[in-house]
Write a protein that holds these residues in place. Structure first.
Motif, mmCIF file in Angstrom:
data_model
loop_
_atom_site.group_PDB
_atom_site.id
_atom_site.type_symbol
_atom_site.label_atom_id
_atom_site.label_comp_id
_atom_site.label_asym_id
_atom_site.label_seq_id
_atom_site.Cartn_x
_atom_site.Cartn_y
_atom_site.Cartn_z
ATOM 1 N N HIS A 10 0.842 -1.206 0.000
ATOM 2 C CA HIS A 10 0.000 0.000 0.000
ATOM 3 C C HIS A 10 0.877 1.256 0.000
ATOM 4 C CE1 HIS A 10 -3.280 2.752 0.793
ATOM 5 N NE2 HIS A 10 -2.581 3.232 1.819
ATOM 6 N N THR A 11 1.911 1.276 0.809
ATOM 7 C CA THR A 11 2.813 2.423 0.881
ATOM 8 C C THR A 11 3.528 2.625 -0.449
ATOM 9 O OG1 THR A 11 3.144 2.035 3.237
ATOM 10 C CG2 THR A 11 4.771 3.416 2.130
ATOM 11 N N ALA A 12 3.966 1.549 -1.054
ATOM 12 C CA ALA A 12 4.653 1.639 -2.349
ATOM 13 C C ALA A 12 3.696 2.136 -3.430
ATOM 14 C CB ALA A 12 5.229 0.280 -2.728
ATOM 15 N N ARG A 13 2.483 1.576 -3.426
ATOM 16 C CA ARG A 13 1.480 2.002 -4.408
ATOM 17 C C ARG A 13 1.164 3.483 -4.230
ATOM 18 N NH1 ARG A 13 -2.789 -2.385 -4.549
ATOM 19 N NH2 ARG A 13 -2.182 -2.142 -2.420
ATOM 20 N N HIS A 14 1.014 3.923 -2.986
ATOM 21 C CA HIS A 14 0.739 5.336 -2.684
ATOM 22 C C HIS A 14 1.890 6.220 -3.173
ATOM 23 C CE1 HIS A 14 -1.011 8.760 -0.647
ATOM 24 N NE2 HIS A 14 0.164 8.997 -0.058
ATOM 25 N N ALA A 15 3.127 5.774 -2.952
ATOM 26 C CA ALA A 15 4.294 6.546 -3.390
ATOM 27 C C ALA A 15 4.329 6.666 -4.911
ATOM 28 C CB ALA A 15 5.580 5.911 -2.868
ATOM 29 N N VAL A 16 4.001 5.574 -5.608
ATOM 30 C CA VAL A 16 3.960 5.601 -7.075
ATOM 31 C C VAL A 16 2.867 6.550 -7.552
ATOM 32 C CG1 VAL A 16 3.426 4.232 -9.135
ATOM 33 C CG2 VAL A 16 4.986 3.331 -7.403
ATOM 34 N N ASN A 17 1.699 6.468 -6.936
ATOM 35 C CA ASN A 17 0.595 7.368 -7.311
ATOM 36 C C ASN A 17 0.972 8.827 -7.078
ATOM 37 O OD1 ASN A 17 -1.010 5.246 -8.096
ATOM 38 N ND2 ASN A 17 -2.165 5.158 -6.184
ATOM 39 N N GLN A 20 3.385 9.919 -9.771
ATOM 40 C CA GLN A 20 2.692 10.139 -11.046
ATOM 41 C C GLN A 20 1.907 11.448 -11.011
ATOM 42 O OE1 GLN A 20 0.435 6.505 -11.324
ATOM 43 N NE2 GLN A 20 1.947 5.552 -12.698
ATOM 44 N N PHE A 21 1.235 11.701 -9.892
ATOM 45 C CA PHE A 21 0.470 12.940 -9.770
ATOM 46 C C PHE A 21 1.390 14.157 -9.795
ATOM 47 C CE2 PHE A 21 -1.702 16.275 -7.345
ATOM 48 C CZ PHE A 21 -2.825 16.422 -8.131
ATOM 49 N N ASP A 22 2.524 14.095 -9.096
ATOM 50 C CA ASP A 22 3.485 15.212 -9.109
ATOM 51 C C ASP A 22 3.999 15.464 -10.522
ATOM 52 O OD1 ASP A 22 3.263 15.730 -6.412
ATOM 53 O OD2 ASP A 22 5.076 14.606 -5.862
ATOM 54 N N ARG A 23 4.284 14.382 -11.246
ATOM 55 C CA ARG A 23 4.754 14.531 -12.635
ATOM 56 C C ARG A 23 3.677 15.184 -13.500
ATOM 57 N NH1 ARG A 23 5.771 10.193 -17.137
ATOM 58 N NH2 ARG A 23 7.010 11.434 -18.546
ATOM 59 N N PHE A 24 2.435 14.732 -13.346
ATOM 60 C CA PHE A 24 1.321 15.321 -14.091
ATOM 61 C C PHE A 24 1.179 16.800 -13.749
ATOM 62 C CE2 PHE A 24 -3.126 16.656 -14.041
ATOM 63 C CZ PHE A 24 -3.414 16.575 -15.399
#
Length: 120
Positions: A10-17, A20-24
């Motif tokens: 969950h923590t890894a998935r949250h970090a990836v999300n 991605q949001f920061d990049r967007f």
């Protein structure tokens, strides 16, 4: 079986999300910054064309009406009404001129009254 705990997944998935949001967000900000001058030019062009169209419309309407006034007689009340309208037209034309030549777009109280038709 996976050796990664559900909490770590969950923590890894949250970090990836989040990444991605920061990049967007960064891409969107870049696009906005790049497009801003073009959008400003388009807004300027639209406002310019609106002013040109308003002036042309007034002149065209006057050109259609005034030649037909030959021989017309207006009483004092009618003349006063037309004179008040012309005062409003002149005030609006002066306001446009000040906006275009000096960048002054604020309405003073007298001009507000003239444009509303409640002042002389």
């Amino acid at each position: 079986m996976s050796s990664v705990s559900p909490v770590n997944r969950h923590t890894a998935r949250h970090a990836v999300n989040e990444a991605q949001f920061d990049r967007f967000r960064q891409q969107a900000q870049f696009v906005h910054q790049e497009a801003a001058p073009q959008l400003q030019r388009m807004e300027h062009s639209t406002q310019f064309m609106d002013l040109v169209a308003a002036c042309a419309q007034f002149v065209a309407t006057a050109g259609r009406i005034v030649p037909n006034l030959k021989g017309e007689h207006y009483d004092a009340a009618e003349r006063d009404t037309i004179e008040r309208g012309l005062s409003r037209v002149r005030a609006a034309a002066d306001w446009i001129e000040n906006a275009v030549t000096r960048g002054e777009v604020d309405l003073d109280e007298q001009l507000k009254k003239l444009l509303k038709g409640s002042g002389e």
